[in-house]
Enzyme design. Structure first.
Site, PDB file in Angstrom:
ATOM      1  N   GLY A  36      48.496  16.085  24.502  1.00  0.00           N
ATOM      2  CA  GLY A  36      49.430  17.179  24.231  1.00  0.00           C
ATOM      3  C   GLY A  36      49.083  17.857  22.913  1.00  0.00           C
ATOM      4  O   GLY A  36      47.915  17.915  22.506  1.00  0.00           O
ATOM      5  N   SER A  37      50.123  18.311  22.216  1.00  0.00           N
ATOM      6  CA  SER A  37      49.923  19.224  21.084  1.00  0.00           C
ATOM      7  C   SER A  37      49.190  18.644  19.879  1.00  0.00           C
ATOM      8  O   SER A  37      48.720  19.401  19.035  1.00  0.00           O
ATOM      9  CB  SER A  37      51.278  19.769  20.636  1.00  0.00           C
ATOM     10  OG  SER A  37      51.836  20.526  21.688  1.00  0.00           O
ATOM     11  N   THR A  38      49.116  17.316  19.754  1.00  0.00           N
ATOM     12  CA  THR A  38      48.329  16.783  18.634  1.00  0.00           C
ATOM     13  C   THR A  38      46.883  17.267  18.750  1.00  0.00           C
ATOM     14  O   THR A  38      46.171  17.360  17.757  1.00  0.00           O
ATOM     15  CB  THR A  38      48.338  15.244  18.614  1.00  0.00           C
ATOM     16  OG1 THR A  38      47.956  14.769  19.909  1.00  0.00           O
ATOM     17  CG2 THR A  38      49.710  14.699  18.262  1.00  0.00           C
ATOM     18  N   PHE A  39      46.484  17.603  19.973  1.00  0.00           N
ATOM     19  CA  PHE A  39      45.110  18.033  20.219  1.00  0.00           C
ATOM     20  C   PHE A  39      44.829  19.419  19.630  1.00  0.00           C
ATOM     21  O   PHE A  39      43.677  19.813  19.461  1.00  0.00           O
ATOM     22  CB  PHE A  39      44.840  18.042  21.728  1.00  0.00           C
ATOM     23  CG  PHE A  39      43.379  18.002  22.072  1.00  0.00           C
ATOM     24  CD1 PHE A  39      42.666  16.819  22.016  1.00  0.00           C
ATOM     25  CD2 PHE A  39      42.711  19.162  22.437  1.00  0.00           C
ATOM     26  CE1 PHE A  39      41.317  16.782  22.318  1.00  0.00           C
ATOM     27  CE2 PHE A  39      41.359  19.140  22.747  1.00  0.00           C
ATOM     28  CZ  PHE A  39      40.656  17.942  22.685  1.00  0.00           C
ATOM     29  N   LYS A  40      45.891  20.155  19.314  1.00  0.00           N
ATOM     30  CA  LYS A  40      45.703  21.499  18.745  1.00  0.00           C
ATOM     31  C   LYS A  40      44.972  21.446  17.404  1.00  0.00           C
ATOM     32  O   LYS A  40      44.406  22.440  16.953  1.00  0.00           O
ATOM     33  CB  LYS A  40      47.064  22.196  18.590  1.00  0.00           C
ATOM     34  CG  LYS A  40      47.668  22.587  19.933  1.00  0.00           C
ATOM     35  CD  LYS A  40      49.116  23.027  19.812  1.00  0.00           C
ATOM     36  CE  LYS A  40      49.705  23.327  21.187  1.00  0.00           C
ATOM     37  NZ  LYS A  40      51.163  23.411  21.175  1.00  0.00           N
TER      38      LYS A  40
END
Ligand code: ZN
Length: 558
Positions: free
Chosen positions: A276-280
């Site tokens: 999810g968003s940690t990958f941003k």
């Protein structure tokens, strides 16, 4: 003709002295002497990075009987029943069990009990000396440390990966005798060589406080599991690995294989999840670096993304988690997009950079391959092959979907994005030494590859500090310590379908932002009720960082 019996193979296999007693021929003195010999090699110790003992040994005894040599089973049963605290019937059955050459009466007996048994002079009852593994911290870091089997070979964890170093070499008792054992000559003995001691990179103090924080979170959120890895972004040495639920290494549930497999897995290394968003963090890093290199497909830090809530790619629509109403997520720059964790902006980045460029970064950041940590069973994660990835997939990878990673991969990638752009090989063992202190191996940081430039890394870290100061990561803020990081909330999939109501809340963070020293990835699996990374996981990272600050007496940075 004299021949020599070598018992070492038996010893290695059964873990105790199995003697072919020609009882009436061998003197009692020799008997006593050989039984007390430390023939089984003492397993090397495992300590944390400061020498705190995590796995050690104690001497214990096994008591066993050979039915063929028991002269008066009824009388012996009576004596043994009292000493071993079993019924006379049970003792009698064992003493007369001729289905095996010998049968174990008691394991892990202490010396005083063995001396009492010895004092009874019962025929056909023997004992031998064993090493028993003891873990002073019980369940602490159990999936990382691991445990050996009953016969002393590592089964999981460091106990498995470093078994050859820990095991040592068993000794031998050699008997000179003729073929029928009619006459006993000399008895000689070669001492066992103890295994090497292993010093882990783990810090017990950090491990303990992280376990406490995660255990509390498990309970508060009624979660299925809670995990955390803490590492030093300067060399990727692992400081703590928490996998809950856990189990006590001194009471391994060996009889329930399914339960044991589930509890003993180090999911941080061997299991994957959709980040999810940690990958941003990775997508932003790629964009910043490409922009600095002059790639016109990358967005400048002043570029303003479209304020629309949706992006449609190949007929499939991606939505932001926010409804974008009343000016929410309007006119965002990259820094604001990170603060708001706004999906459409990261779709724009991934698509604009394009498959080839974006995949170069995914590779540099270690996705789709093992990190190479010194641990068994590492998963490589799931990254669609570049040759088959479609625009719709690429768009989703940009914000951490359609890709599965191990927690360790994500922690390492984040560290490599914010430490100046250096990817190192993570490691768990700091030093291997003999018991007299001779160092056989000392770990050093192992450079793997560059991810982004120092300048890009600095810019990214400053944006991630903003996420904690004023964005979705604000629950991880600690005054004066420059905490930075990114939240993540992902839906879980079961059989290829979104599993309703099942989420993974996470936060990856570090401090201080300008020169990271401690990095933590916190994951709460299936929290009940609130499930956003910002409200569930970020506060846990804060508690862990505050704990580290207290334990290490770290001064404020500003
Ligand atoms: Zn948005």
């Amino acid at each position: 003709m004299a021949i020599t019996f070598l018992f070492c193979t038996f010893l290695a296999r059964f873990g105790y002295i199995q003697l072919f007693w020609h009882k009436e021929l061998v003197t009692r003195a020799v008997d006593q002497w050989t039984r007390e010999l430390p023939v089984i090699a003492e397993r090397g110790l495992i300590t944390d990075r400061n020498g705190e003992l995590l796995a050690g040994n104690k001497t214990a005894y096994s008591v066993y009987a050979r039915a063929n040599a028991v002269k008066d089973p009824a009388a012996s049963a009576k004596v043994l029943a009292a000493l071993l605290n079993v019924s006379e019937t049970e003792a009698y059955e064992k003493l007369t069990d001729r289905s095996r050459s010998e049968i174990t009466l008691l394991k892990r007996a202490d010396k005083s009990l063995v001396e009492k048994i010895e004092g009874t002079n019962l025929s056909g009852v023997y004992y031998s000396r064993d090493n028993v593994r003891v873990y002073p911290y019980g369940a602490l870091a159990s999936q990382t440390i691991g445990f050996p089997s009953a016969d002393g070979a590592g089964v999981t964890g460091v106990e498995l990966y470093y078994n050859d170093y820990l095991a040592g070499t068993n000794g031998e008792v050699l008997y000179d005798t003729d073929l029928v054992g009619a006459e006993v000559g000399g008895v000689s003995y070669r001492a066992a060589t103890g295994g090497l001691n292993i010093m882990l990179t783990l810090d017990v103090r950090i491990q303990m406080l992280a376990e406490e924080v995660m255990a509390r979170a498990m309970e508060e959120h009624g979660a299925k599991a809670a995990r955390c890895v803490v590492l030093d972004p300067n060399d990727f040495s692992v400081l703590a690995m928490v996998n809950l639920p856990s189990y006590d290494l001194n009471a391994v549930p060996r009889d329930d294989i399914e339960q044991l497999n589930a509890l003993s897995r180090n999911a941080l290394v061997s299991d994957v999840y959709e980040p999810g968003s940690t990958f941003k963090v990775v997508t932003a890093a790629a964009n910043i670096e490409e922009h600095l290199r002059g790639n016109p497909a990358a967005f400048s830090e002043n570029y303003v993304f479209s304020s629309s809530r949706t992006r449609t790619v190949e007929g499939s629509t991606v939505r932001c988690w926010s409804d974008h109403k009343q000016g929410k997520h309007a006119n965002q720059t990259l820094a604001m997009a990170l603060n708001n964790s706004c999906n459409p902006c990261f779709v724009d980045i991934a698509l604009s950079l394009g498959k080839e460029t974006f995949y170069d970064y995914l590779q540099a950041f270690g996705f789709g391959r093992a990190t190479g940590i010194d641990f068994s069973g590492e998963s490589v994660g799931m990254l669609l092959p570049e040759s088959t990835v479609r625009a719709g997939d690429l768009a989703r990878i940009g914000f951490g979907q359609t890709i599965a990673v191990t927690p360790l991969q994500l922690a390492c990638a984040t560290a490599a994005a914010v430490n100046g752009g250096y990817y190192f090989t993570p490691y768990l063992v700091k030093e291997i030494a003999s018991s007299d202190g001779r160092v056989e191996y000392r770990a050093d940081k192992r450079f793997s590859c560059r991810t982004v430039s120092e300048e890009a890394s600095r810019m990214l870290s400053s944006m991630l500090e903003g996420v904690v100061r004023e964005g979705s990561g604000k629950h991880a803020f600690i005054e004066g310590y420059r905490v930075a990081g990114k939240t993540g909330t992902a839906q879980k999939y079961e059989n290829g379908q979104i599993a309703a109501g099942k989420y993974v809340s996470s936060f990856v963070g570090y401090f201080p932002a300008n020169q990271p020293r401690y990095l933590a990835l916190v994951i709460v699996d299936e929290p009940q009720g609130s499930y956003y990374g910002s409200t569930v996981a970020a506060p846990l990272a804060k508690d862990i960082f505050q704990g580290i600050i207290d334990v290490m007496h770290i001064e404020r940075f500003e």
